[in-house]
Design a protein around this motif. Structure first.
Motif, PDB file in Angstrom:
ATOM      1  N   LYS A 121      -1.348   0.351   4.665  1.00 23.11           N
ATOM      2  CA  LYS A 121      -1.301   1.649   3.999  1.00 23.11           C
ATOM      3  C   LYS A 121       0.118   2.196   3.952  1.00 23.11           C
ATOM      4  N   GLU A 122       0.824   2.123   5.079  1.00 19.26           N
ATOM      5  CA  GLU A 122       2.197   2.639   5.142  1.00 19.26           C
ATOM      6  C   GLU A 122       3.131   1.831   4.249  1.00 19.26           C
ATOM      7  N   ARG A 176       2.308   0.156   1.570  1.00 17.98           N
ATOM      8  CA  ARG A 176       1.983   0.458   0.169  1.00 17.98           C
ATOM      9  C   ARG A 176       2.570   1.805  -0.245  1.00 17.98           C
ATOM     10  N   ASP A 177       2.458   2.814   0.638  1.00 18.61           N
ATOM     11  CA  ASP A 177       2.987   4.135   0.312  1.00 18.61           C
ATOM     12  C   ASP A 177       4.501   4.128   0.173  1.00 18.61           C
ATOM     13  N   ARG A 178       5.171   3.202   0.842  1.00 26.86           N
ATOM     14  CA  ARG A 178       6.629   3.103   0.766  1.00 26.86           C
ATOM     15  C   ARG A 178       7.093   2.153  -0.342  1.00 26.86           C
ATOM     16  N   GLY A 179       6.151   1.558  -1.043  1.00 26.10           N
ATOM     17  CA  GLY A 179       6.506   0.648  -2.121  1.00 26.10           C
ATOM     18  C   GLY A 179       6.968  -0.724  -1.654  1.00 26.10           C
ATOM     19  N   VAL A 180       6.589  -1.091  -0.411  1.00 28.59           N
ATOM     20  CA  VAL A 180       6.957  -2.408   0.134  1.00 28.59           C
ATOM     21  C   VAL A 180       5.855  -3.402  -0.243  1.00 28.59           C
ATOM     22  N   SER A 181       6.213  -4.456  -0.946  1.00 29.60           N
ATOM     23  CA  SER A 181       5.207  -5.415  -1.417  1.00 29.60           C
ATOM     24  C   SER A 181       4.735  -6.322  -0.285  1.00 29.60           C
ATOM     25  N   THR A 215       7.529  -9.028   0.495  1.00 27.88           N
ATOM     26  CA  THR A 215       8.596  -8.488   1.333  1.00 27.88           C
ATOM     27  C   THR A 215       8.219  -8.505   2.807  1.00 27.88           C
TER      28      THR A 215
END
Length: 343
Positions: free
Chosen positions: A265-266, A268-273, A277
């Motif tokens: 969840k964290e 995804r919210d930060r835009g980390v694939s 990544t």
């Protein structure tokens, strides 16, 4: 604190002590069950009458449904780990005509001791996650056949040899080694572990992970978070700490599947694939892992086999001859890596 003037109810433990028999024998005598001599039954009934002992209606109903009853002690039934395990124990118990009584004992050595004593007086054997000191385990459960789950070796060694005890422990090393090797084979080198600290102290996961990483020439990085109301929040907090580090991880092994979902969840919210990544691996193999995106790679525990191992130990101890040596059984289970899209 007890109410002023309230009398403590006499229980099966007191009757057993006066009659000089086990709690199981008291249960059989009070419910006119086979397996004890007429002389023993008479002694138990006389002790019960002298103490004015009245079996609870709940206890009688248990005995009427089954000749044996099994107590199961878990930390939190709202946690899918414990509910899935309890479901498997229930299946095994029902298949073998045992009645199952489930109790929550929240983490902490001072939590729930009186409730545990009450449970121990109502059942013929127990399977328990019980984070109690050895002296408290012995005083609470007494001569009750008891299977302890995920208990430290030093605790087991300190238990009284006068009582029937069994231990079923998850050996973390094989599964964690599989997970680390899988990640390394896919080019990951900055592998972090999310660790949760509970009142009972340091997690075994941290020690095993650190040793395995160093054996492979890798630098261990443990993100430790204190226990919260839910492990999802732990995962989010740990991911935030790890991602703000000078060298963010390219893979995270979470304490359990729930904290892994928090990590996802964290990220995804930060835009980390994920996994491009940062790869994510959970521990437990909960059913919910296939209903998230990406599906969670995990170290799966075979709950059905784990429950059967625990129940087999209960049967071994319960059926051991009274005149023979007390059984002290130790068994080990291990996780299996299940590769899905998150790693």
């Amino acid at each position: 604190m007890e109410k002023q003037g309230a009398a403590k109810r006499v229980g099966i433990v007191e009757v057993a002590e006066i009659a000089g028999v086990s709690r199981q024998t008291v249960t059989r005598a009070m419910n006119d069950m086979p397996g004890i001599s007429a002389e023993t039954k008479k002694r138990v009934l006389e002790a019960a009458e002298r103490l004015r002992y009245r079996p609870s209606r709940f206890g009688r109903e248990l005995v009427q449904q089954s000749t044996r009853s099994l107590g199961l002690v878990v930390s939190d039934l709202a946690n899918p780990y414990f509910s899935e395990f309890a479901s498997e124990v229930a299946k095994v118990a029902i298949a073998n005509q045992w009645t199952l009584v489930v109790m929550e004992k929240h983490p902490g050595p001072e939590s729930g001791k009186e409730e545990l004593r009450a449970l121990a007086g109502q059942v013929d054997a127990a399977i328990a996650y019980a984070d109690l000191p050895p002296k408290d385990i012995d005083s609470v459960f007494g001569s009750l056949p008891l299977v302890l789950l995920d208990t430290a070796e030093r605790t087991l060694d300190a238990l009284s040899p006068s009582y029937p005890r069994s231990a079923l422990t998850i050996d973390l090393a094989p599964g964690l080694a599989q997970a680390i090797d899988h990640l390394v084979a896919r080019g990951r080198s900055r592998i972090s572990l999310v660790d949760i600290t509970y009142p009972k102290g340091e997690s075994v996961r941290s020690r095993v992970y650190t040793a395995l990483m160093r054996d492979r020439g890798l630098d261990p990085h443990v993100v430790t978070v204190a226990s919260m109301d839910d492990d999802l929040s732990v995962g989010r907090c740990a991911a935030e700490i790890a991602l703000n580090a000078p060298a963010p991880p390219d893979a995270v092994i979470a304490f359990n599947d729930l904290s892994a979902l928090g990590v996802l969840k964290e990220l995804r919210d930060r835009g980390v694939s994920v996994p491009e990544t940062c790869a994510v691996v959970g521990i437990d193999g909960l059913k919910i892992g296939v209903f998230v995106e990406p599906e969670l790679t995990t170290l799966r525990l075979d709950f059905a086999a784990f429950a059967q191992m625990a129940f087999d130990s209960v049967v071994q101890m319960s059926n051991a001859p009274a005149s023979g040596p007390l059984l002290q059984i130790r068994k080990y289970a291990a996780h299996e890596l299940v590769v899905r899209k998150s790693a």
